[in-house]
Design a protein around this motif. Structure first.
Motif, PDB file in Angstrom:
ATOM      1  N   SER A  27       0.826  -1.212   0.000  1.00 33.08           N
ATOM      2  CA  SER A  27       0.000   0.000   0.000  1.00 33.08           C
ATOM      3  C   SER A  27       0.859   1.260   0.000  1.00 33.08           C
ATOM      4  N   ILE A  28       2.008   1.209   0.684  1.00 31.73           N
ATOM      5  CA  ILE A  28       2.908   2.358   0.711  1.00 31.73           C
ATOM      6  C   ILE A  28       3.414   2.668  -0.698  1.00 31.73           C
ATOM      7  N   VAL A  29       3.796   1.614  -1.417  1.00 32.35           N
ATOM      8  CA  VAL A  29       4.305   1.805  -2.781  1.00 32.35           C
ATOM      9  C   VAL A  29       3.195   2.287  -3.704  1.00 32.35           C
ATOM     10  N   ILE A  30       2.016   1.698  -3.585  1.00 31.52           N
ATOM     11  CA  ILE A  30       0.892   2.072  -4.439  1.00 31.52           C
ATOM     12  C   ILE A  30       0.525   3.544  -4.263  1.00 31.52           C
ATOM     13  N   LYS A  31       0.618   4.040  -3.039  1.00 33.39           N
ATOM     14  CA  LYS A  31       0.234   5.434  -2.760  1.00 33.39           C
ATOM     15  C   LYS A  31       1.386   6.421  -2.882  1.00 33.39           C
ATOM     16  N   ALA A  32       2.561   5.919  -3.251  1.00 26.81           N
ATOM     17  CA  ALA A  32       3.758   6.761  -3.250  1.00 26.81           C
ATOM     18  C   ALA A  32       3.658   7.957  -4.179  1.00 26.81           C
ATOM     19  N   PHE A  36       9.066  -3.496  -6.464  1.00 24.64           N
ATOM     20  CA  PHE A  36       9.365  -2.872  -7.755  1.00 24.64           C
ATOM     21  C   PHE A  36       8.387  -3.381  -8.822  1.00 24.64           C
ATOM     22  N   GLY A  37       8.001  -4.651  -8.708  1.00 20.32           N
ATOM     23  CA  GLY A  37       7.029  -5.199  -9.650  1.00 20.32           C
ATOM     24  C   GLY A  37       5.693  -4.483  -9.566  1.00 20.32           C
ATOM     25  N   ILE A  38       5.281  -4.142  -8.349  1.00 22.60           N
ATOM     26  CA  ILE A  38       4.038  -3.373  -8.165  1.00 22.60           C
ATOM     27  C   ILE A  38       4.158  -2.024  -8.858  1.00 22.60           C
ATOM     28  N   ALA A  39       5.256  -1.319  -8.578  1.00 28.37           N
ATOM     29  CA  ALA A  39       5.453   0.018  -9.143  1.00 28.37           C
ATOM     30  C   ALA A  39       5.505  -0.018 -10.670  1.00 28.37           C
ATOM     31  N   ASN A  40       6.001  -1.118 -11.205  1.00 29.56           N
ATOM     32  CA  ASN A  40       6.171  -1.245 -12.655  1.00 29.56           C
ATOM     33  C   ASN A  40       4.932  -1.819 -13.346  1.00 29.56           C
ATOM     34  N   ALA A  41       3.910  -2.152 -12.582  1.00 27.74           N
ATOM     35  CA  ALA A  41       2.721  -2.809 -13.144  1.00 27.74           C
ATOM     36  C   ALA A  41       2.025  -1.951 -14.187  1.00 27.74           C
ATOM     37  N   VAL A 100       8.193   2.780 -13.499  1.00 28.63           N
ATOM     38  CA  VAL A 100       8.375   3.086 -12.076  1.00 28.63           C
ATOM     39  C   VAL A 100       8.644   4.578 -11.953  1.00 28.63           C
ATOM     40  N   SER A 101       7.778   5.286 -11.241  1.00 27.38           N
ATOM     41  CA  SER A 101       7.963   6.729 -11.078  1.00 27.38           C
ATOM     42  C   SER A 101       9.090   7.006 -10.090  1.00 27.38           C
ATOM     43  N   ASN A 102       9.623   8.214 -10.131  1.00 24.17           N
ATOM     44  CA  ASN A 102      10.686   8.595  -9.190  1.00 24.17           C
ATOM     45  C   ASN A 102      10.194   8.517  -7.747  1.00 24.17           C
ATOM     46  N   SER A 145      21.000  -3.101  -7.837  1.00 20.99           N
ATOM     47  CA  SER A 145      20.931  -4.240  -8.754  1.00 20.99           C
ATOM     48  C   SER A 145      19.492  -4.564  -9.120  1.00 20.99           C
ATOM     49  N   ILE A 146      18.634  -4.664  -8.102  1.00 22.09           N
ATOM     50  CA  ILE A 146      17.231  -4.988  -8.363  1.00 22.09           C
ATOM     51  C   ILE A 146      16.530  -3.822  -9.051  1.00 22.09           C
ATOM     52  N   LYS A 147      16.844  -2.612  -8.652  1.00 19.15           N
ATOM     53  CA  LYS A 147      16.257  -1.434  -9.300  1.00 19.15           C
ATOM     54  C   LYS A 147      16.586  -1.412 -10.789  1.00 19.15           C
ATOM     55  N   ALA A 148      17.815  -1.791 -11.139  1.00 16.08           N
ATOM     56  CA  ALA A 148      18.252  -1.783 -12.532  1.00 16.08           C
ATOM     57  C   ALA A 148      17.500  -2.803 -13.379  1.00 16.08           C
ATOM     58  N   MET A 149      16.889  -3.797 -12.744  1.00 13.92           N
ATOM     59  CA  MET A 149      16.086  -4.769 -13.479  1.00 13.92           C
ATOM     60  C   MET A 149      14.814  -4.137 -14.019  1.00 13.92           C
ATOM     61  N   PHE A 150      14.454  -2.977 -13.478  1.00 20.43           N
ATOM     62  CA  PHE A 150      13.229  -2.285 -13.887  1.00 20.43           C
ATOM     63  C   PHE A 150      13.520  -0.948 -14.578  1.00 20.43           C
ATOM     64  N   PHE A 151      14.732  -0.404 -14.387  1.00 25.79           N
ATOM     65  CA  PHE A 151      15.147   0.826 -15.038  1.00 25.79           C
ATOM     66  C   PHE A 151      16.204   0.484 -16.092  1.00 25.79           C
TER      67      PHE A 151
END
Length: 245
Positions: free
Chosen positions: A65-70, A137-142, A146-148, A170-176
């Motif tokens: 929920s924190i990520v979804i509302k970010a 990160f998967g949620i943010a990228n759905a 992925v927003s800043n 490393s994990i962030k780079a999988m989505f950026f």
């Protein structure tokens, strides 16, 4: 416990009948005191309490929920991603039961990331926390990107989960997908030698190997496989770029 305290008071004032009534009333208070509005079991209390799978699920939903509302809005695509994930991990019936409270978390419930992460740190291993980070990160990228604001919030959560900076990057780079994302995934600089690239690949492949999550649910193993594939893709990209055999 509350029930014994009230039972003693009941006995003092009304003898045996008062003790019985006090015990029954105290039992009721005991059962309700470990719940918050909406039926949530408290994760942090003054005394010890048994950890259940539901505890972990609700805390994972709270981080979601924190990520979804970010970014200041609730995206239905991201909500659907979380639901599919939980159905895949726990089955439709159990996931639906957990999700009855998810709307409350999203709309009304104040979520404390430090407290939730403290709980998760106490009850999970480091590879599992890396998978949680990948899930967030998967949620943010759905919704396609992925927003800043989402990346910053996940970075804050990563700090509370005691995930080191290189693992986070490393994990962030999988989505950026940037010009050097393959190197970031392998946790090396673009100036690394071919020998260092090969060594980094072996290290990262070992770190993200699905066998490290054998104690977790099947969906976490699939997540580990996804990270493992990203490591392989990053290595293949660098090999092609450099002409490494």
């Amino acid at each position: 416990m509350i029930k014994w305290f009230i039972a003693i008071l009941g006995y003092v004032f009304f003898r045996f009948p008062g003790a019985i009534l006090g015990f029954l009333l105290g039992s009721l208070l005991d059962s309700t005191s470990i719940k918050t509005s909406g039926g949530f079991k408290k994760v942090f209390s003054q005394g010890e309490e048994k950890v259940t799978p539901a505890d972990f699920e609700l805390n994972l939903l709270s981080l979601s929920s924190i990520v979804i509302k970010a970014d200041g809005r609730v995206n239905q695509t991201e909500l659907d991603y979380v639901r599919r994930y939980f159905v895949s991990a726990y089955g439709k019936e159990r996931a639906n039961a957990t999700f009855r409270t998810f709307n409350e978390i999203i709309k009304n419930r104040h979520v404390s990331a430090p407290h939730i992460c403290m709980y998760i740190n106490q009850h999970t291993r480091y590879p599992s926390r890396l998978q949680i980070l990948h899930f967030l990160f998967g949620i943010a990228n759905a919704d396609g990107s992925v927003s800043n604001a989402e990346a910053e919030e996940i970075g804050r959560i990563a700090g509370f989960l005691r995930i080191n900076f290189k693992d986070f990057e490393s994990i962030k780079a999988m989505f950026f997908k940037t010009g050097d994302h393959a190197y970031k995934i392998l946790e090396i600089e673009k100036t690394a030698t071919d020998t260092e690239v090969k060594k980094a690949f072996r290290t990262m492949a070992k770190k993200y190997h699905p066998d490290k999550l054998q104690h977790m649910d099947e969906v976490y193993k699939k997540g580990a496989e996804a990270k493992f594939r990203e490591v392989q893709k990053a290595y293949d990209h660098i090999k092609k770029e450099r002409g490494i055999n």
